[in-house]
Design a protein around this motif. Structure first.
Motif, mmCIF file in Angstrom:
data_model
loop_
_atom_site.group_PDB
_atom_site.id
_atom_site.type_symbol
_atom_site.label_atom_id
_atom_site.label_comp_id
_atom_site.label_asym_id
_atom_site.label_seq_id
_atom_site.Cartn_x
_atom_site.Cartn_y
_atom_site.Cartn_z
ATOM 1 N N THR A 164 -26.091 -18.515 4.810
ATOM 2 C CA THR A 164 -25.737 -18.334 3.402
ATOM 3 C C THR A 164 -24.326 -18.831 3.154
ATOM 4 O OG1 THR A 164 -24.949 -16.102 3.860
ATOM 5 C CG2 THR A 164 -27.210 -16.317 3.046
ATOM 6 N N HIS A 166 -22.489 -17.180 1.106
ATOM 7 C CA HIS A 166 -21.798 -15.893 1.049
ATOM 8 C C HIS A 166 -21.388 -15.483 2.452
ATOM 9 C CE1 HIS A 166 -21.030 -11.658 0.268
ATOM 10 N NE2 HIS A 166 -21.070 -11.917 -1.017
ATOM 11 N N GLN A 167 -20.183 -14.968 2.587
ATOM 12 C CA GLN A 167 -19.703 -14.563 3.912
ATOM 13 C C GLN A 167 -20.350 -13.249 4.336
ATOM 14 O OE1 GLN A 167 -18.156 -14.335 1.142
ATOM 15 N NE2 GLN A 167 -17.116 -12.380 0.971
ATOM 16 N N PRO A 168 -20.332 -12.964 5.647
ATOM 17 C CA PRO A 168 -20.919 -11.685 6.109
ATOM 18 C C PRO A 168 -20.163 -10.474 5.569
ATOM 19 C CG PRO A 168 -20.184 -13.057 7.957
ATOM 20 C CD PRO A 168 -19.884 -13.814 6.728
ATOM 21 N N ALA A 169 -20.765 -9.307 5.745
ATOM 22 C CA ALA A 169 -20.197 -8.077 5.194
ATOM 23 C C ALA A 169 -18.834 -7.780 5.797
ATOM 24 C CB ALA A 169 -21.143 -6.913 5.437
ATOM 25 N N THR A 170 -17.946 -7.248 4.954
ATOM 26 C CA THR A 170 -16.618 -6.875 5.413
ATOM 27 C C THR A 170 -16.585 -5.407 5.810
ATOM 28 O OG1 THR A 170 -15.603 -8.503 3.975
ATOM 29 C CG2 THR A 170 -14.190 -6.745 4.735
ATOM 30 N N PHE B 54 -28.413 -24.230 4.302
ATOM 31 C CA PHE B 54 -27.730 -25.399 4.870
ATOM 32 C C PHE B 54 -28.122 -25.610 6.320
ATOM 33 C CE2 PHE B 54 -24.578 -21.879 5.331
ATOM 34 C CZ PHE B 54 -24.526 -21.815 6.708
ATOM 35 N N HIS B 139 -15.758 -19.228 2.692
ATOM 36 C CA HIS B 139 -14.665 -18.483 3.315
ATOM 37 C C HIS B 139 -15.211 -17.376 4.201
ATOM 38 C CE1 HIS B 139 -14.807 -14.810 0.916
ATOM 39 N NE2 HIS B 139 -15.157 -15.575 -0.088
#
Lengths: 244, 166
Positions: A164, A166-170, B54, B139
């Motif tokens: 994704t 979207h970045q992984p959970a923080t 992707f 990011h």
């Protein structure tokens, strides 16, 4: 309790705003864009929480021993708040995405499943508006609520299972002990989570009380209509009695 | 049961209420089932494209023959020292798991674009270079203060504020 929750969330949100806007430093990569970190994850968390409470209430309604309209109303109230916060999650995420990713929206797994989640719970609320017997509606919507909730774990795990943007959970992830957020950013994030959760509690109490009033209004409206009909009939009864 | 009822004469009374109710309920659940299956198929179809959002640079190079010139998203980290801006376009390389792919992007990169940052690029292979027209910055979930030692820098080693600090 309601006033306490309201006051608490007000103070918490004000504190989050001050900490988030003035106290915390800009991020190494994101600069000042990082300040959405104190809004977007907490809002998303409240959406999860609201849908979770809804699902729990659905189970407790369906379970014969705990069946009561309390759970039905609670599920409805929580789902309504969840829909608002889910929409806010998408909105704040989009606003955050534009400057950081460079796009408002992508059809990656996280964003797509979240959009589906919003659609599912809007469907749940729509189903509740189908007029029918309250018991039938409660049972039917309890099943629908559980089905809709099945998407929540999918949304949460989507960043792990698939590629994704979207970045992984923080926050909600294994290995909470080794934070990926440091210093004042970490505890401001914590403050934002706590205050948005308290806000959820306050909204839930308000919405539940409104639901109780609504159902009482319906009941009393029915009583009123009945007594009016009786009152209309009364003179006829008395005239018949008098003519005798 | 249903065959005996349907072949019954017209004068035969309608099946009892309980049977009718049970049958209509069964039909309702069947409808719910059909709707759920349809939803499931749609979700599967929709998600299967969303789940392969992707290919990483090494996957893309591995699949290059089958990808041909179709559009897809490529993910990799911008290799430091390869970024060259040229008017409206920017040339750089991305790497992932040791595979390096040269990229030419038409259009301005987003503001967070910089060497060493992971990006997702939308475009197609053109020879060995990736011809992209959209850069999305991917990011990480790490948030670190821009200047974690700004206070000590400001105060300096002597304990007095450095000139022009802050």
């Amino acid at each position: 309790v309601s006033r306490l929750l309201g006051l608490g969330s007000l103070i918490g949100l004000a504190l989050t705003a001050v900490l988030g806007l003035f106290i915390t430093p800009p991020d190494r990569v994101m600069g000042n864009l990082v300040r959405l970190l104190y809004v977007h994850p907490a809002v998303a968390w409240v959406a999860y929480l609201a849908f979770g409470v809804c699902a729990l209430a659905c189970i407790l309604y369906l379970w014969p021993r705990t069946r009561s309209f309390f759970w039905d109303r609670l599920a409805a109230a929580s789902a309504e708040i969840g829909v608002v916060f889910c929409a806010l999650t998408l909105a704040t995420g989009s606003i955050w995405g534009r400057p950081t990713w460079g796009v408002w929206w992508v059809w990656d797994a996280r964003l797509t499943t979240t959009a589906i989640l919003l659609a599912l719970f809007i469907g749940y609320l729509a189903l509740r508006r189908v007029s029918t017997d309250p018991t039938v509606r409660a049972k039917r919507s309890a099943v629908a609520g559980l089905v809709a909730f099945a998407d929540v774990p999918i949304v949460h795990m989507s960043v792990v299972w698939w590629n994704t943007l979207h970045q992984p959970a923080t926050v909600l992830r294994p290995g909470l002990a080794s934070p990926t957020v440091t210093g004042s950013m970490a505890w401001t994030l914590l403050v934002s989570f706590v205050s948005f959760t308290v806000l959820y509690g306050w909204l839930l109490v308000q919405r539940y009380q409104a639901a109780v009033l609504e159902s009482r209004w319906e009941d009393e409206g029915m009583q009123l209509a009945l007594s009016e009909r009786w009152a209309e009939a009364d003179p006829a009864v008395t005239t018949i009695g008098a003519s005798r | 049961l249903s065959t005996t009822l349907s072949t019954a004469p017209a004068s035969h009374p309608a099946p009892p209420l309980a049977v009718r109710r049970r049958r209509s309920r069964r039909r309702a659940w069947l409808l719910v089932g059909v709707v759920l299956v349809a939803l499931g198929v749609l979700l599967y179809k929709g998600l299967s494209s969303a789940t392969t959002f992707f290919y990483t640079a090494d996957q893309a190079v591995h699949l290059k023959a089958s990808l041909g010139t179709t559009r897809f998203n490529l993910e990799g980290t911008v290799v430091p020292g390869t970024v060259r801006r040229d008017g409206n376009s920017v040339a750089f390389s991305v790497s992932n798991h040791g595979t390096i792919v040269p990229v030419i992007n038409r259009g301005y990169p987003p503001q967070l674009f910089q060497p060493g940052i992971p990006v997702v690029l939308e475009g197609r292979f053109s020879g060995s270079t990736f011809d992209s027209d959209l850069i999305m910055v991917k990011h990480s979930s790490d948030y670190v203060a821009a200047h974690p030692d700004r206070v000590s820098n400001y105060v300096g080693k002597t304990g007095t504020p450095a000139k022009g600090g802050g």
